[in-house]
Design an enzyme around this catalytic site. Sequence first.
Site, PDB file in Angstrom:
ATOM      1  N   HIS A  67      56.454  14.866  36.317  1.00 29.70           N
ATOM      2  CA  HIS A  67      54.837  14.389  35.973  1.00 29.70           C
ATOM      3  C   HIS A  67      54.495  15.267  34.629  1.00 29.70           C
ATOM      4  O   HIS A  67      53.859  14.582  33.651  1.00 29.70           O
ATOM      5  CB  HIS A  67      54.149  14.669  37.195  1.00 29.70           C
ATOM      6  CG  HIS A  67      54.453  14.024  38.270  1.00 29.70           C
ATOM      7  ND1 HIS A  67      54.504  12.364  38.154  1.00 29.70           N
ATOM      8  CD2 HIS A  67      54.600  14.104  39.673  1.00 29.70           C
ATOM      9  CE1 HIS A  67      54.780  12.030  39.411  1.00 29.70           C
ATOM     10  NE2 HIS A  67      54.540  12.835  40.408  1.00 29.70           N
TER      11      HIS A  67
ATOM     12  N   HIS B 209      60.307  17.808  40.986  1.00 25.36           N
ATOM     13  CA  HIS B 209      59.570  16.794  40.998  1.00 25.36           C
ATOM     14  C   HIS B 209      58.334  16.785  40.026  1.00 25.36           C
ATOM     15  O   HIS B 209      57.830  15.844  39.294  1.00 25.36           O
ATOM     16  CB  HIS B 209      59.080  16.444  42.369  1.00 25.36           C
ATOM     17  CG  HIS B 209      58.234  15.313  42.653  1.00 25.36           C
ATOM     18  ND1 HIS B 209      58.469  14.161  43.228  1.00 25.36           N
ATOM     19  CD2 HIS B 209      56.911  15.139  42.375  1.00 25.36           C
ATOM     20  CE1 HIS B 209      57.355  13.116  43.112  1.00 25.36           C
ATOM     21  NE2 HIS B 209      56.325  13.957  42.844  1.00 25.36           N
ATOM     22  N   GLU B 210      57.552  17.772  40.183  1.00 28.43           N
ATOM     23  CA  GLU B 210      56.337  18.090  39.436  1.00 28.43           C
ATOM     24  C   GLU B 210      56.628  18.154  38.082  1.00 28.43           C
ATOM     25  O   GLU B 210      55.799  17.895  37.023  1.00 28.43           O
ATOM     26  CB  GLU B 210      55.412  19.152  40.008  1.00 28.43           C
ATOM     27  CG  GLU B 210      54.964  19.162  41.534  1.00 28.43           C
ATOM     28  CD  GLU B 210      54.418  17.810  41.737  1.00 28.43           C
ATOM     29  OE1 GLU B 210      53.531  17.282  40.701  1.00 28.43           O
ATOM     30  OE2 GLU B 210      54.409  17.305  42.892  1.00 28.43           O
TER      31      GLU B 210
END
Length: 433
Positions: free
Chosen positions: A28, A24-25
């Site tokens: 980003h 997920h990170e």
Amino acid sequence: MTILLTVLGIAVFAVGLLISIAWHELGHLSTAKLFGIRVPQYMVGFGPTVWSRKKGDTEYGLKAIPLGGYIRMIGMFPPDAQGRIEARSTSPWRGMIEDARSAAFEELEPGDETRLFYTRKPWKRVIVMFAGPFMNLILAVAIFLGVSMSFGFATQTTKVAGVPKCVIEQSQNRETCAKGDPVSPGYAAGLRTNDRIVAFNGKPVKDWSALSDLIRKTTGPATITVDRAGTDTVLHATLVSNQVLAKDSDGQAIEGKYVTAGYLGFISASEIVPLSFTDSVGRMGTMLEDGVDSIVALPSKIPDLWNAAFDGGERKADSPVGVVGAARISGEVMNLDQPTQNLIATLLFVVASFNLSLFLFNMLPLLPLDGGHIAGALWEAARRNLARLFKRPDPGPFDVAKLMPVAYVVAGIFICFTVLVLIADVVNPVKIS
């Protein structure tokens, strides 16, 4: 052995959780760097740092509590209307806003003026914030399609697992024949356990749903072609009307709702059947719809959660579970009396479901979730486009920091809900057995 298997299941889920958070990170991080935004930190977990290493201008690390993760981007919020980064206020609400603004610039270095998050065009900020949840969606889809197409799911088939001797209305909820019950058409026709029905009234059938629909539409004489030990045998049955469970648009039985339909009388066997790509995508779409419905229904689940946590109430099968609950389920999966491949497939499915939940939850248009930042960027784009359309001055960036008091309220609600789920998961967990 039970304890060892439980610990193994929990460990597998923990690894899957860490991978999901890091993935997920990474969404980003990669898009932020793509658009030239400086990212001082990429961390998996919260609390004290266990390990870290700096590469370029980003510190990569693991923290002690593996229940989340984050990246720090410079300039998440714009300066205030007077161009100030820091300000002092006696108002607690204003203090929240200014503290958030100050934190967004606390690691500002010379040359960062062109590397601030808020200076990027709204569509770029939308991509950066959407990339994290989207990575979870990609992982969920990849795992789900891999499991469904290579392993499959327990599916009702046209194979006969048993033949009742009499006709019993399903609403009566009994299995033993009573005096006066008519003979089951399937039993009278000579249907046997392990027969596989391959045609109904001369029409080939390959799956349970199609066969069930044909049976429900028929009363009176019918021919049943079965594959019996490799040989096709034609049986003659006289179907009758009976009260049976209704079916929804997906062909699934609706508990507690009955209709009058044609009845043959046999128990269909369940087998692990791999799905085609088209069927897998369709089932994934159904999961997404169910996930959205579950998110919408979360507030209505609170009373049952409270009763399960503090009043000894029933913990329903569709009750929300947190990380602890999912870990307990994973440990329970490893103790099921099933082949190893079944257990692996089930654990992978748990991880896929968790990633799907992360995607849907983070897309809520509320700060501090990713969806809140996306909503702010979209609102800014709408304001600027309207100003350009009506030839008005550019209103400038939308100050998301002004929404921080709301974000604290939302975060407080989420924390309370998380604690409630945690308590329920500990004292009254969901059990798959």
